[in-house]
Design a protein around this motif. Structure first.
Motif, PDB file in Angstrom:
ATOM      1  N   TYR A 133       0.822  -1.208   0.000  1.00 51.16           N
ATOM      2  CA  TYR A 133       0.000   0.000   0.000  1.00 51.16           C
ATOM      3  C   TYR A 133       0.857   1.260   0.000  1.00 51.16           C
ATOM      4  O   TYR A 133       0.512   2.258  -0.643  1.00 51.16           O
ATOM      5  N   ALA A 134       1.991   1.236   0.687  1.00 46.92           N
ATOM      6  CA  ALA A 134       2.904   2.392   0.675  1.00 46.92           C
ATOM      7  C   ALA A 134       3.500   2.579  -0.716  1.00 46.92           C
ATOM      8  O   ALA A 134       3.662   3.712  -1.173  1.00 46.92           O
ATOM      9  N   GLU A 135       3.833   1.471  -1.386  1.00 51.23           N
ATOM     10  CA  GLU A 135       4.404   1.567  -2.733  1.00 51.23           C
ATOM     11  C   GLU A 135       3.430   2.179  -3.725  1.00 51.23           C
ATOM     12  O   GLU A 135       3.850   2.777  -4.710  1.00 51.23           O
ATOM     13  N   THR A 136       2.139   2.034  -3.480  1.00 56.49           N
ATOM     14  CA  THR A 136       1.147   2.626  -4.377  1.00 56.49           C
ATOM     15  C   THR A 136       0.613   3.947  -3.831  1.00 56.49           C
ATOM     16  O   THR A 136      -0.352   4.485  -4.352  1.00 56.49           O
ATOM     17  N   SER A 137       1.247   4.468  -2.783  1.00 52.47           N
ATOM     18  CA  SER A 137       0.950   5.797  -2.222  1.00 52.47           C
ATOM     19  C   SER A 137      -0.456   5.943  -1.660  1.00 52.47           C
ATOM     20  O   SER A 137      -1.024   7.038  -1.691  1.00 52.47           O
ATOM     21  N   ILE A 138      -1.025   4.873  -1.121  1.00 50.64           N
ATOM     22  CA  ILE A 138      -2.300   4.998  -0.415  1.00 50.64           C
ATOM     23  C   ILE A 138      -2.000   5.748   0.879  1.00 50.64           C
ATOM     24  O   ILE A 138      -1.170   5.303   1.676  1.00 50.64           O
ATOM     25  N   PRO A 139      -2.638   6.901   1.114  1.00 53.15           N
ATOM     26  CA  PRO A 139      -2.251   7.771   2.224  1.00 53.15           C
ATOM     27  C   PRO A 139      -2.331   7.148   3.618  1.00 53.15           C
ATOM     28  O   PRO A 139      -1.491   7.428   4.468  1.00 53.15           O
ATOM     29  N   VAL A 140      -3.353   6.314   3.867  1.00 55.06           N
ATOM     30  CA  VAL A 140      -3.542   5.736   5.201  1.00 55.06           C
ATOM     31  C   VAL A 140      -3.850   4.249   5.067  1.00 55.06           C
ATOM     32  O   VAL A 140      -4.643   3.839   4.212  1.00 55.06           O
ATOM     33  N   TYR A 141      -3.212   3.452   5.921  1.00 55.22           N
ATOM     34  CA  TYR A 141      -3.506   2.026   6.039  1.00 55.22           C
ATOM     35  C   TYR A 141      -3.948   1.780   7.473  1.00 55.22           C
ATOM     36  O   TYR A 141      -3.206   2.039   8.415  1.00 55.22           O
ATOM     37  N   LEU A 142      -5.171   1.290   7.638  1.00 53.83           N
ATOM     38  CA  LEU A 142      -5.740   0.985   8.949  1.00 53.83           C
ATOM     39  C   LEU A 142      -5.751  -0.528   9.127  1.00 53.83           C
ATOM     40  O   LEU A 142      -6.369  -1.249   8.338  1.00 53.83           O
ATOM     41  N   LEU A 143      -5.060  -0.997  10.154  1.00 52.12           N
ATOM     42  CA  LEU A 143      -4.996  -2.426  10.462  1.00 52.12           C
ATOM     43  C   LEU A 143      -5.665  -2.664  11.811  1.00 52.12           C
ATOM     44  O   LEU A 143      -5.235  -2.116  12.838  1.00 52.12           O
ATOM     45  N   ILE A 144      -6.710  -3.472  11.811  1.00 51.36           N
ATOM     46  CA  ILE A 144      -7.410  -3.846  13.030  1.00 51.36           C
ATOM     47  C   ILE A 144      -6.996  -5.277  13.340  1.00 51.36           C
ATOM     48  O   ILE A 144      -7.393  -6.209  12.652  1.00 51.36           O
ATOM     49  N   ASP A 145      -6.153  -5.437  14.349  1.00 47.98           N
ATOM     50  CA  ASP A 145      -5.560  -6.729  14.694  1.00 47.98           C
ATOM     51  C   ASP A 145      -6.358  -7.366  15.826  1.00 47.98           C
ATOM     52  O   ASP A 145      -6.275  -6.947  16.985  1.00 47.98           O
ATOM     53  N   ARG A 146      -7.118  -8.403  15.487  1.00 49.77           N
ATOM     54  CA  ARG A 146      -7.984  -9.052  16.478  1.00 49.77           C
ATOM     55  C   ARG A 146      -7.203  -9.929  17.447  1.00 49.77           C
ATOM     56  O   ARG A 146      -7.626 -10.115  18.581  1.00 49.77           O
ATOM     57  N   ALA A 147      -6.078 -10.478  17.035  1.00 46.98           N
ATOM     58  CA  ALA A 147      -5.285 -11.321  17.934  1.00 46.98           C
ATOM     59  C   ALA A 147      -4.608 -10.487  19.020  1.00 46.98           C
ATOM     60  O   ALA A 147      -4.552 -10.887  20.180  1.00 46.98           O
ATOM     61  N   GLY A 171     -10.153   0.145  22.738  1.00 38.86           N
ATOM     62  CA  GLY A 171     -10.683   0.964  23.811  1.00 38.86           C
ATOM     63  C   GLY A 171     -10.111   2.372  23.819  1.00 38.86           C
ATOM     64  O   GLY A 171     -10.617   3.243  24.515  1.00 38.86           O
ATOM     65  N   THR A 172      -9.059   2.599  23.035  1.00 36.30           N
ATOM     66  CA  THR A 172      -8.418   3.915  22.947  1.00 36.30           C
ATOM     67  C   THR A 172      -8.905   4.625  21.692  1.00 36.30           C
ATOM     68  O   THR A 172      -8.984   4.022  20.628  1.00 36.30           O
ATOM     69  N   ASP A 173      -9.222   5.897  21.815  1.00 36.84           N
ATOM     70  CA  ASP A 173      -9.595   6.678  20.629  1.00 36.84           C
ATOM     71  C   ASP A 173      -8.349   6.907  19.789  1.00 36.84           C
ATOM     72  O   ASP A 173      -7.258   7.112  20.326  1.00 36.84           O
ATOM     73  N   ILE A 174      -8.524   6.879  18.472  1.00 35.20           N
ATOM     74  CA  ILE A 174      -7.391   7.127  17.575  1.00 35.20           C
ATOM     75  C   ILE A 174      -7.864   7.953  16.389  1.00 35.20           C
ATOM     76  O   ILE A 174      -8.916   7.674  15.799  1.00 35.20           O
ATOM     77  N   ALA A 175      -7.092   8.987  16.065  1.00 33.23           N
ATOM     78  CA  ALA A 175      -7.407   9.864  14.927  1.00 33.23           C
ATOM     79  C   ALA A 175      -6.763   9.304  13.667  1.00 33.23           C
ATOM     80  O   ALA A 175      -5.574   8.993  13.654  1.00 33.23           O
ATOM     81  N   LEU A 176      -7.568   9.157  12.629  1.00 33.09           N
ATOM     82  CA  LEU A 176      -7.048   8.780  11.321  1.00 33.09           C
ATOM     83  C   LEU A 176      -6.633  10.072  10.628  1.00 33.09           C
ATOM     84  O   LEU A 176      -7.449  10.978  10.462  1.00 33.09           O
ATOM     85  N   PRO A 177      -5.362  10.193  10.257  1.00 34.36           N
ATOM     86  CA  PRO A 177      -4.856  11.468   9.731  1.00 34.36           C
ATOM     87  C   PRO A 177      -5.467  11.835   8.379  1.00 34.36           C
ATOM     88  O   PRO A 177      -6.083  11.006   7.713  1.00 34.36           O
ATOM     89  N   ILE A 182     -10.896  11.215  10.408  1.00 27.73           N
ATOM     90  CA  ILE A 182     -11.947  10.608  11.239  1.00 27.73           C
ATOM     91  C   ILE A 182     -11.294  10.136  12.532  1.00 27.73           C
ATOM     92  O   ILE A 182     -10.186   9.618  12.512  1.00 27.73           O
ATOM     93  N   THR A 183     -11.998  10.289  13.642  1.00 26.88           N
ATOM     94  CA  THR A 183     -11.536   9.727  14.913  1.00 26.88           C
ATOM     95  C   THR A 183     -12.359   8.485  15.215  1.00 26.88           C
ATOM     96  O   THR A 183     -13.594   8.516  15.158  1.00 26.88           O
ATOM     97  N   LEU A 184     -11.655   7.393  15.519  1.00 30.22           N
ATOM     98  CA  LEU A 184     -12.321   6.134  15.859  1.00 30.22           C
ATOM     99  C   LEU A 184     -12.377   5.978  17.370  1.00 30.22           C
ATOM    100  O   LEU A 184     -11.356   6.102  18.050  1.00 30.22           O
ATOM    101  N   HIS A 185     -13.550   5.685  17.885  1.00 35.07           N
ATOM    102  CA  HIS A 185     -13.753   5.344  19.291  1.00 35.07           C
ATOM    103  C   HIS A 185     -13.816   3.814  19.321  1.00 35.07           C
ATOM    104  O   HIS A 185     -14.834   3.232  18.947  1.00 35.07           O
ATOM    105  N   THR A 186     -12.752   3.171  19.732  1.00 42.97           N
ATOM    106  CA  THR A 186     -12.559   1.735  19.486  1.00 42.97           C
ATOM    107  C   THR A 186     -13.079   0.806  20.574  1.00 42.97           C
ATOM    108  O   THR A 186     -12.880  -0.401  20.489  1.00 42.97           O
ATOM    109  N   GLU A 187     -13.741   1.309  21.568  1.00 42.89           N
ATOM    110  CA  GLU A 187     -14.269   0.471  22.650  1.00 42.89           C
ATOM    111  C   GLU A 187     -15.122  -0.703  22.129  1.00 42.89           C
ATOM    112  O   GLU A 187     -14.982  -1.831  22.625  1.00 42.89           O
TER     113      GLU A 187
END
Length: 194
Positions: A133-147, A171-177, A182-187
């Motif tokens: 994704y970085a090689e194709t210049s996608i600005p943001v990569y969001l990874l939700i790791d369930r493990a 459970g921590t809020d995180i801002a997507l740049p 968008i800010t994610l409320h991850t609880e």
């Protein structure tokens, strides 16, 4: 002209033909072509699907002018002409109209992966996908790791890798740049893990 390497190289067109045949022959089969290797992508389970629904709702409420496109195949990586199927990508609603199975990644603001329970999820989602994704210049990569019960936000691609990686526990809020903003409320993610 044929170029010989230390590893057999499949043409992108051949991979696309194989991926179409596999999808027709076995329901739920999804193949990707990253770093010159074919990888199978696990069929999502119910919690995986619920996480995508959660994110879809947030994106619709926060950025109604955009759409979270689930399961769209993209042309990933300049090197070896890779093909990837993110769990979702954020882009304009009409960004991929008329493009077919594997679309140009230029309009994508964010690629999303939710980890599966298969054996190669770490290599695929933490190593191969961020690089592709970085090689194709996608600005943001969001990874939700369930493990690990963590969210990783990769940003500032430099053409080889992402310069910034921010990791927080569920459970921590995180801002997507920007350009996502968008800010994610991850609880709620705590409810969708094994």
């Amino acid at each position: 002209m044929t170029v010989m390497t230390d590893r057999p190289h499949m043409l992108t067109e051949d991979f696309e033909a194989v991926a179409r045949m596999a999808a027709r022959e076995r329901e739920g089969t999804r193949l990707e072509f990253i770093d010159g290797a074919i990888r199978s992508k696990a069929t999502p389970d119910g919690d995986h699907g619920r996480i995508i629904q959660w994110l879809l709702k947030i994106c619709m409420q926060s950025r109604p002018e955009l759409f979270l496109h689930p399961g769209q195949g993209i042309k990933a990586q300049e090197y070896r002409e890779g093909r990837a199927i993110p769990d979702a990508v954020l882009a304009d609603p009409d960004a991929f109209v008329g493009q077919g199975d594997w679309v140009d990644p230029a309009p994508i603001l964010m690629a999303v992966e939710v980890t599966s329970w298969d054996s190669d999820t770490h290599r695929r989602d933490h190593v191969e996908k961020p690089r592709a994704y970085a090689e194709t210049s996608i600005p943001v990569y969001l990874l939700i790791d369930r493990a690990k019960c963590e969210i990783s936000v990769y940003s500032q691609p430099n053409g080889r890798r992402y310069e910034s990686v921010h990791i927080v526990p569920y459970g921590t809020d995180i801002a997507l740049p920007d350009p996502v903003g968008i800010t994610l409320h991850t609880e709620p993610l705590k409810d969708w893990v094994r």
